[in-house]
Design a protein around this motif. Sequence first.
Motif, mmCIF file in Angstrom:
data_model
loop_
_atom_site.group_PDB
_atom_site.id
_atom_site.type_symbol
_atom_site.label_atom_id
_atom_site.label_comp_id
_atom_site.label_asym_id
_atom_site.label_seq_id
_atom_site.Cartn_x
_atom_site.Cartn_y
_atom_site.Cartn_z
ATOM 1 N N ARG A 76 -13.554 128.618 -0.401
ATOM 2 C CA ARG A 76 -12.106 127.729 0.766
ATOM 3 C C ARG A 76 -12.108 126.467 -0.615
ATOM 4 N NH1 ARG A 76 -10.793 126.773 6.246
ATOM 5 N NH2 ARG A 76 -8.545 126.821 6.033
ATOM 6 N N GLU A 77 -10.340 127.521 -0.585
ATOM 7 C CA GLU A 77 -9.909 126.267 -1.647
ATOM 8 C C GLU A 77 -9.319 125.169 -1.422
ATOM 9 O OE1 GLU A 77 -5.697 125.879 -4.224
ATOM 10 O OE2 GLU A 77 -6.116 126.759 -2.764
ATOM 11 N N GLY A 78 -10.008 123.986 -2.349
ATOM 12 C CA GLY A 78 -11.114 122.859 -1.894
ATOM 13 C C GLY A 78 -12.497 122.106 -1.491
ATOM 14 N N ARG A 79 -13.619 123.192 -1.129
ATOM 15 C CA ARG A 79 -14.264 122.983 -0.643
ATOM 16 C C ARG A 79 -15.860 124.082 -1.501
ATOM 17 N NH1 ARG A 79 -12.636 123.814 5.753
ATOM 18 N NH2 ARG A 79 -11.142 122.118 6.288
ATOM 19 N N GLY A 80 -15.832 125.004 -1.842
ATOM 20 C CA GLY A 80 -16.095 124.943 -3.052
ATOM 21 C C GLY A 80 -16.858 126.785 -2.501
ATOM 22 N N THR A 81 -17.385 127.414 -2.849
ATOM 23 C CA THR A 81 -16.977 128.817 -3.374
ATOM 24 C C THR A 81 -19.177 129.070 -3.531
ATOM 25 O OG1 THR A 81 -15.943 128.707 -5.358
ATOM 26 C CG2 THR A 81 -16.666 130.681 -5.284
ATOM 27 N N THR A 82 -18.957 129.908 -2.466
ATOM 28 C CA THR A 82 -20.523 130.295 -2.535
ATOM 29 C C THR A 82 -19.825 132.193 -3.296
ATOM 30 O OG1 THR A 82 -20.696 129.366 -0.628
ATOM 31 C CG2 THR A 82 -22.431 131.360 -0.819
ATOM 32 N N ALA A 104 -19.177 127.789 -11.737
ATOM 33 C CA ALA A 104 -19.416 127.099 -11.289
ATOM 34 C C ALA A 104 -19.243 125.551 -11.945
ATOM 35 C CB ALA A 104 -20.662 127.382 -11.036
ATOM 36 N N LEU A 105 -19.585 125.431 -12.756
ATOM 37 C CA LEU A 105 -19.580 124.138 -13.552
ATOM 38 C C LEU A 105 -18.331 124.214 -14.645
ATOM 39 C CD1 LEU A 105 -22.452 124.339 -16.057
ATOM 40 C CD2 LEU A 105 -22.133 123.146 -14.132
ATOM 41 N N GLN A 106 -17.772 125.276 -14.401
ATOM 42 C CA GLN A 106 -16.107 125.072 -14.850
ATOM 43 C C GLN A 106 -15.221 124.779 -13.536
ATOM 44 O OE1 GLN A 106 -15.239 128.757 -16.773
ATOM 45 N NE2 GLN A 106 -15.902 128.020 -18.373
ATOM 46 N N THR A 125 -34.720 145.860 3.921
ATOM 47 C CA THR A 125 -34.533 144.269 3.888
ATOM 48 C C THR A 125 -34.201 144.162 2.177
ATOM 49 O OG1 THR A 125 -36.559 144.838 4.685
ATOM 50 C CG2 THR A 125 -36.759 143.070 2.939
ATOM 51 N N TYR A 126 -33.499 143.582 1.957
ATOM 52 C CA TYR A 126 -33.230 142.539 0.804
ATOM 53 C C TYR A 126 -34.065 141.618 0.409
ATOM 54 C CZ TYR A 126 -29.506 145.893 1.067
ATOM 55 O OH TYR A 126 -28.967 146.938 1.354
ATOM 56 N N GLN A 127 -33.593 140.562 -1.211
ATOM 57 C CA GLN A 127 -33.490 139.406 -0.754
ATOM 58 C C GLN A 127 -32.727 138.495 -1.863
ATOM 59 O OE1 GLN A 127 -37.051 138.094 -3.698
ATOM 60 N NE2 GLN A 127 -38.373 138.724 -2.463
ATOM 61 N N GLN A 128 -31.879 137.880 -1.143
ATOM 62 C CA GLN A 128 -30.501 137.852 -1.480
ATOM 63 C C GLN A 128 -29.923 136.264 -2.557
ATOM 64 O OE1 GLN A 128 -27.767 135.432 1.726
ATOM 65 N NE2 GLN A 128 -26.437 137.337 1.848
ATOM 66 N N VAL A 129 -30.366 135.745 -2.831
ATOM 67 C CA VAL A 129 -29.584 134.289 -3.941
ATOM 68 C C VAL A 129 -28.313 134.198 -3.596
ATOM 69 C CG1 VAL A 129 -29.335 133.688 -6.181
ATOM 70 C CG2 VAL A 129 -30.993 135.129 -5.847
ATOM 71 N N ARG A 130 -28.405 132.991 -3.015
ATOM 72 C CA ARG A 130 -26.840 132.401 -2.554
ATOM 73 C C ARG A 130 -26.838 131.087 -3.359
ATOM 74 N NH1 ARG A 130 -25.830 130.944 3.448
ATOM 75 N NH2 ARG A 130 -25.494 132.671 3.450
ATOM 76 N N VAL A 131 -25.095 131.237 -4.475
ATOM 77 C CA VAL A 131 -24.952 130.712 -5.128
ATOM 78 C C VAL A 131 -23.971 129.467 -5.131
ATOM 79 C CG1 VAL A 131 -24.576 130.002 -7.882
ATOM 80 C CG2 VAL A 131 -26.156 132.070 -7.156
ATOM 81 N N SER A 132 -23.975 128.318 -4.388
ATOM 82 C CA SER A 132 -23.426 127.939 -3.716
ATOM 83 C C SER A 132 -22.585 126.081 -4.728
ATOM 84 C CB SER A 132 -23.385 127.266 -2.575
ATOM 85 O OG SER A 132 -24.015 128.531 -1.124
ATOM 86 N N ASP A 133 -21.045 126.505 -4.667
ATOM 87 C CA ASP A 133 -20.257 124.647 -5.336
ATOM 88 C C ASP A 133 -20.333 124.666 -4.729
ATOM 89 O OD1 ASP A 133 -18.087 125.701 -6.090
ATOM 90 O OD2 ASP A 133 -18.732 127.208 -7.543
ATOM 91 N N SER A 134 -19.581 122.306 -5.205
ATOM 92 C CA SER A 134 -18.622 122.066 -3.997
ATOM 93 C C SER A 134 -17.482 122.203 -4.873
ATOM 94 C CB SER A 134 -19.542 120.837 -4.179
ATOM 95 O OG SER A 134 -19.944 119.708 -5.435
ATOM 96 N N GLY A 135 -16.910 122.951 -5.995
ATOM 97 C CA GLY A 135 -16.260 123.187 -7.175
ATOM 98 C C GLY A 135 -14.475 122.906 -5.611
ATOM 99 N N VAL A 136 -13.542 123.439 -6.836
ATOM 100 C CA VAL A 136 -12.299 123.381 -6.227
ATOM 101 C C VAL A 136 -11.846 124.431 -5.614
ATOM 102 C CG1 VAL A 136 -11.493 122.062 -8.145
ATOM 103 C CG2 VAL A 136 -12.395 124.370 -8.418
#
Length: 404
Positions: free
Chosen positions: A369-375, A268-270, A313-324
Amino acid sequence: MDEARRRRARSKPAAAPAASDALIAALFGDADSGLVLVDARGRVEAVNAAAARLLSITPGRVRRRPAAELLRSVVAGEDPVAEAFGVARGEREALLLTKPGTELPVLLRSYRFGQPPRLLLSFRDLTQPRRMREELRRHERLATLGQLSAGVAHEIRNPLAGIGTSAQVLLRRFEPRDERARFVSVILDEVSRLDRIVNSLLQYARPRTPELKADSLARCIEKVLELQSDALAAARVSAQVVVAPRLGPVYIDADLVTQVLLNLTVNALQAMPDGGTLRFDVRALRRRRAPRGPGRRASDRARLPRGLPSWVTYQQVRVSDSGVGIPRGLQSKLFDPFFSTRPQGTGLGLSISQTIMQEHGGSIAIASREGRGTTVLLNFPVEKRNGERRQLDARPDDAHAAHR
């Protein structure tokens, strides 16, 4: 009198719309795929039984409501309904959010027709086909890497050790200001890099069995943010952590989960060279228990015991960035070993992360989505159980011991 007849004739609807409505009604009655009819104002006209089942909604309650509220994408800022109105016909894969808050991978088709334009949206659940496709590809990769791993350990590691030892001896013989010492240091750096690649390959091909203990996913996130605090500050990235209340412990190997989260954080940092926001969401969710089928371990092929809950039943970790973001054409290759979008990447980080998640009995999915980040979505089963173990010659009775 004739004028009155002409006015009545002009006021009658044309035959084409009536035929279209009849065809749509027939489709709604027979289709196995989910169907949503949207009017020119973007509101829901009708949904069929399959759509109601897949989206966990009541048809009568969603009529005349904005269709964008019904068909929501996991990717922030993406509106499937608005995009469908922009083309006469469209087809693409999407990850929708259902009413209970779970994710639904679908093949979404759109058809725009009529004046003013209306929209017919058709979507088919890709959960099972995608799971079978990924499982088949994973087994093919594992079979290839399993054959290579033993040879790699001897044919590459031993020469590397000899090169590294010789370079260290040379380095000690040179003066610090000697120009030749700089070249020897480059050799040592490259030897270390190759050794890391070999270790990553062996870790992917022969993952260790997770030591499952009751632990907190939030604690793993805190550890990752602590390790990456300097990198976050240097990249001008702000981190946000949102943990749902009253979450119990989940059975995980904290070291392996931290490794997965650390890899996702570095990615995500990259992806945010100009800074941005990195967000971690932890929450509970339920999903239907996956049907058992061929290609899984022997215990899974057995018939499910009576009384076993149909929901997991699950526990979910959602990692979202605002990158490219990630180009759509590359998303199907993200978990392939040695595939990387970075020149210096080994292409094994996500492959290892996927293996770790499967060894936990969980899953990993990426929506971008290109230009909108990754989840990235990490799903951990709350019950204590491991994933698939690669024991090719294990007895059938031994397979039950792997499901703890």
